[in-house]
Write a protein that holds these residues in place. Structure first.
Motif, PDB file in Angstrom:
ATOM      1  N   LYS A 114     -48.812  84.263 -22.055  1.00 25.65           N
ATOM      2  CA  LYS A 114     -48.769  85.375 -23.001  1.00 25.65           C
ATOM      3  C   LYS A 114     -49.479  84.962 -24.273  1.00 25.65           C
ATOM      4  O   LYS A 114     -49.148  83.914 -24.853  1.00 25.65           O
ATOM      5  CB  LYS A 114     -47.328  85.762 -23.324  1.00 25.65           C
ATOM      6  CG  LYS A 114     -46.506  86.209 -22.140  1.00 25.65           C
ATOM      7  CD  LYS A 114     -45.131  86.693 -22.570  1.00 25.65           C
ATOM      8  CE  LYS A 114     -44.265  85.605 -23.183  1.00 25.65           C
ATOM      9  NZ  LYS A 114     -43.835  84.590 -22.214  1.00 25.65           N
ATOM     10  N   THR A 168     -58.505  84.794 -13.424  1.00 27.58           N
ATOM     11  CA  THR A 168     -57.910  85.907 -12.685  1.00 27.58           C
ATOM     12  C   THR A 168     -58.990  86.557 -11.831  1.00 27.58           C
ATOM     13  O   THR A 168     -59.962  87.096 -12.346  1.00 27.58           O
ATOM     14  CB  THR A 168     -57.295  86.933 -13.649  1.00 27.58           C
ATOM     15  OG1 THR A 168     -56.291  86.286 -14.440  1.00 27.58           O
ATOM     16  CG2 THR A 168     -56.668  88.082 -12.884  1.00 27.58           C
ATOM     17  N   CYS A 191     -56.084  91.221 -20.604  1.00 24.15           N
ATOM     18  CA  CYS A 191     -55.465  91.026 -19.289  1.00 24.15           C
ATOM     19  C   CYS A 191     -54.974  92.317 -18.641  1.00 24.15           C
ATOM     20  O   CYS A 191     -55.410  92.668 -17.535  1.00 24.15           O
ATOM     21  CB  CYS A 191     -54.321  90.023 -19.399  1.00 24.15           C
ATOM     22  SG  CYS A 191     -54.868  88.351 -19.753  1.00 24.15           S
ATOM     23  N   GLU A 208     -52.812  81.976 -13.842  1.00 26.92           N
ATOM     24  CA  GLU A 208     -52.132  81.693 -15.108  1.00 26.92           C
ATOM     25  C   GLU A 208     -51.240  82.859 -15.493  1.00 26.92           C
ATOM     26  O   GLU A 208     -51.524  84.006 -15.171  1.00 26.92           O
ATOM     27  CB  GLU A 208     -53.162  81.401 -16.212  1.00 26.92           C
ATOM     28  CG  GLU A 208     -54.226  82.479 -16.434  1.00 26.92           C
ATOM     29  CD  GLU A 208     -53.787  83.571 -17.386  1.00 26.92           C
ATOM     30  OE1 GLU A 208     -52.766  83.373 -18.066  1.00 26.92           O
ATOM     31  OE2 GLU A 208     -54.458  84.614 -17.442  1.00 26.92           O
ATOM     32  N   PHE A 209     -50.147  82.520 -16.173  1.00 23.98           N
ATOM     33  CA  PHE A 209     -49.194  83.530 -16.642  1.00 23.98           C
ATOM     34  C   PHE A 209     -48.894  83.279 -18.116  1.00 23.98           C
ATOM     35  O   PHE A 209     -47.736  83.136 -18.520  1.00 23.98           O
ATOM     36  CB  PHE A 209     -47.909  83.471 -15.815  1.00 23.98           C
ATOM     37  CG  PHE A 209     -48.116  83.716 -14.344  1.00 23.98           C
ATOM     38  CD1 PHE A 209     -48.275  84.988 -13.841  1.00 23.98           C
ATOM     39  CD2 PHE A 209     -48.185  82.644 -13.464  1.00 23.98           C
ATOM     40  CE1 PHE A 209     -48.475  85.210 -12.484  1.00 23.98           C
ATOM     41  CE2 PHE A 209     -48.393  82.834 -12.108  1.00 23.98           C
ATOM     42  CZ  PHE A 209     -48.535  84.125 -11.613  1.00 23.98           C
ATOM     43  N   ASP A 256     -45.532  78.826 -23.053  1.00 21.32           N
ATOM     44  CA  ASP A 256     -45.528  79.240 -21.652  1.00 21.32           C
ATOM     45  C   ASP A 256     -46.052  78.144 -20.738  1.00 21.32           C
ATOM     46  O   ASP A 256     -45.545  77.960 -19.628  1.00 21.32           O
ATOM     47  CB  ASP A 256     -46.376  80.504 -21.465  1.00 21.32           C
ATOM     48  CG  ASP A 256     -45.705  81.750 -22.004  1.00 21.32           C
ATOM     49  OD1 ASP A 256     -44.491  81.702 -22.257  1.00 21.32           O
ATOM     50  OD2 ASP A 256     -46.395  82.768 -22.162  1.00 21.32           O
ATOM     51  N   ALA A 273     -48.022  90.806 -10.931  1.00 18.71           N
ATOM     52  CA  ALA A 273     -47.193  90.515 -12.113  1.00 18.71           C
ATOM     53  C   ALA A 273     -47.657  91.333 -13.307  1.00 18.71           C
ATOM     54  O   ALA A 273     -46.841  91.976 -13.995  1.00 18.71           O
ATOM     55  CB  ALA A 273     -47.244  89.025 -12.433  1.00 18.71           C
ATOM     56  N   ASN A 274     -48.960  91.321 -13.589  1.00 14.03           N
ATOM     57  CA  ASN A 274     -49.463  92.066 -14.746  1.00 14.03           C
ATOM     58  C   ASN A 274     -49.318  93.570 -14.557  1.00 14.03           C
ATOM     59  O   ASN A 274     -49.031  94.305 -15.509  1.00 14.03           O
ATOM     60  CB  ASN A 274     -50.918  91.690 -15.019  1.00 14.03           C
ATOM     61  CG  ASN A 274     -51.031  90.416 -15.835  1.00 14.03           C
ATOM     62  OD1 ASN A 274     -50.034  89.851 -16.253  1.00 14.03           O
ATOM     63  ND2 ASN A 274     -52.244  89.953 -16.061  1.00 14.03           N
ATOM     64  N   LYS A 280     -50.801  87.251  -9.258  1.00 16.56           N
ATOM     65  CA  LYS A 280     -51.231  87.442 -10.644  1.00 16.56           C
ATOM     66  C   LYS A 280     -51.412  88.927 -10.959  1.00 16.56           C
ATOM     67  O   LYS A 280     -50.914  89.429 -11.980  1.00 16.56           O
ATOM     68  CB  LYS A 280     -52.542  86.684 -10.888  1.00 16.56           C
ATOM     69  CG  LYS A 280     -53.236  87.004 -12.196  1.00 16.56           C
ATOM     70  CD  LYS A 280     -52.410  86.604 -13.403  1.00 16.56           C
ATOM     71  CE  LYS A 280     -53.191  86.840 -14.690  1.00 16.56           C
ATOM     72  NZ  LYS A 280     -52.427  86.476 -15.872  1.00 16.56           N
TER      73      LYS A 280
END
Length: 438
Positions: A156, A120, A265, A153-154, A163, A212-213, A209
């Protein structure tokens, strides 16, 4: 395909292992000699459901571990950079490890490679990686070609393998169609039922990324702020959550009230996004508030305990259920439990803790040197303490034997930071029950 994954941490290890499961030849590289030696023996440095089994299935077949980054680069066609980008004191992401890898790549590549930024990183980093590699290639008077890709990357924690194997989407930022096609070929085995491959420019992929977070962190801080207002006006946030979650535009995910988000994250990415705005002349008012609400939330939960027992906790003891920042992981980085435990000890309390997976992590890292008693099961730690404090919603905490709890506790008091129990049931059983948002 022949793949090198540089950085055998959380993301790199899951990434490399899942690619190897699909038949690719993967070398995971890390500078930590002890980690590599342990991985070669099948000793996994993190707890992640399903990961150990996949590593054992593929090790020495399609999955290999090495300290030799140069050899891994030269033997591979696609190189994933998956090293850490920790948050610095000023909120910026520390990109030194990323740039070190880029420099090494520029010094040793001897044939066409696709370089994938999996870490990230702030917008603009992938193109900076390209510049560093090109500089190294130019210094060697080498005409070797390469392309760079942003592939955020996504994953969890606690569901990372699932995922990766069944992704919601795969986001690729690149500069030409040849690279898009190559990356689509790599990821094709992971979405056989329908296409979830999303292509865009590199800066947009990097920004996706963070966005989204930040969105998920916003939902958490929002419901926690609603919970705090509920406490003031006499409403029950658990009912409110059901009421708003039934709206399909909102949904139920990430609107569980509690003591705030932790892990590596969300805190890091929210801080980095705020900093990115500042560096480009924009004040991130909403995202800054998300961060502040989250930091305040664990303080508000602590105040519930102090309001009951007072600031001087000398001679009092508490049991803590849950150390990791969320269930199904041993990760304690920025976990609310660390703050709560240290603040209670600072005021003179003695603490007994139990967590199904994070005990070793606590002893070796996040609570190293802190005087706490570590129990072997959840009931051992509640014996003769003044109250139970639940901080992580592990499944084994959902339906405890309340008769045993009442027998073991000095006083039938529970502080629940995850709203796991039915308020009226505990009150009928004679417990004092403190939760979030009621």
């Amino acid at each position: 395909m022949k793949i090198a994954v540089i950085g055998a941490g959380y993301v790199g290890l899951v990434t490399g292992t899942c690619f190897s499961e699909m038949g690719n030849d993967v070398i995971c590289v890390d500078i930590d000699k002890e980690k590599i030696e342990n991985l070669d023996k099948g000793i996994i440095p993190i707890y992640e459901p399903g990961l150990k089994e996949l590593i054992h299935n593929n090790i020495s077949k399609t999955l290999f571990f090495s300290e030799d980054i140069k050899r891994a680069i030269q033997k591979s066609d696609i190189i994933f950079i998956s090293v850490g980008t920790p948050m610095m004191k000023d909120g910026n992401a520390d990109l030194s490890a990323v740039f070190d890898v880029a420099k090494t790549i520029g010094e040793v590549i001897d044939s066409y490679k696709i370089i994938v930024s999996k870490s990230t990183v702030p917008v603009g980093t992938t193109l900076k990686i390209k510049e560093i590699i090109q500089s190294g290639v130019t210094k060697r008077n080498n005409n070797v070609e390469f392309d760079v890709v942003s592939n955020p990357e996504f994953l969890k924690e606690g569901a990372a393998v699932v995922d990766f194997m069944k992704p919601d989407r795969v986001v690729i930022g690149a500069e030409n169609n040849v690279v898009f096609e190559k990356m689509k070929e790599l990821y094709n085995p992971f979405f056989r039922t329908h296409d979830r491959f999303i292509t865009m420019d590199i800066p947009s992929a990097e920004m996706t990324k963070y966005a989204a977070n930040a969105m998920l962190a916003t939902k958490i801080s929002f419901i926690n702020e609603i919970a705090n207002i509920c406490e003031k006006v006499g409403a029950d946030v658990n009912n409110v959550r059901v009421g708003i979650g039934s709206d399909t535009r909102i949904g139920y995910d990430f609107i569980y009230p509690g003591i705030g988000y932790g892990g590596i994250c969300f805190p890091k990415d929210v801080a980095a996004l705020i900093k990115l705005g500042e560096q480009n002349g924009y004040e991130s008012k909403l995202i800054s508030s998300v961060d502040k609400v989250n930091k305040d939330q664990k303080k508000l939960f602590l105040s519930k305990i102090l309001n009951k027992f007072g600031e001087d906790l000398l001679g009092l003891s508490f049991a803590v259920w849950g150390l990791s920042f969320k269930p199904e992981t041993n990760d304690m980085r920025q976990a609310p439990s660390v703050f709560i435990i240290k603040e209670l000890i600072k005021r003179g309390a003695s603490i007994k803790v139990y967590d199904p997976k994070a005990i070793d992590e606590a002893k070796e890292n996040e609570l190293k040197g802190v005087n706490v008693f570590y129990g072997e099961n959840k009931y051992e730690v509640v014996k003769n303490v003044d109250a139970l404090i639940l901080l992580t919603e592990w499944k084994e905490f959902r339906s405890p034997n309340f008769d045993i709890l009442k027998k073991y506790l000095k006083r039938p008091i529970i502080f629940d930071g995850r709203n796991q129990y039915l308020n009226y049931k505990l009150k009928e059983s004679g417990f004092e029950y403190y939760m979030v948002g009621r």
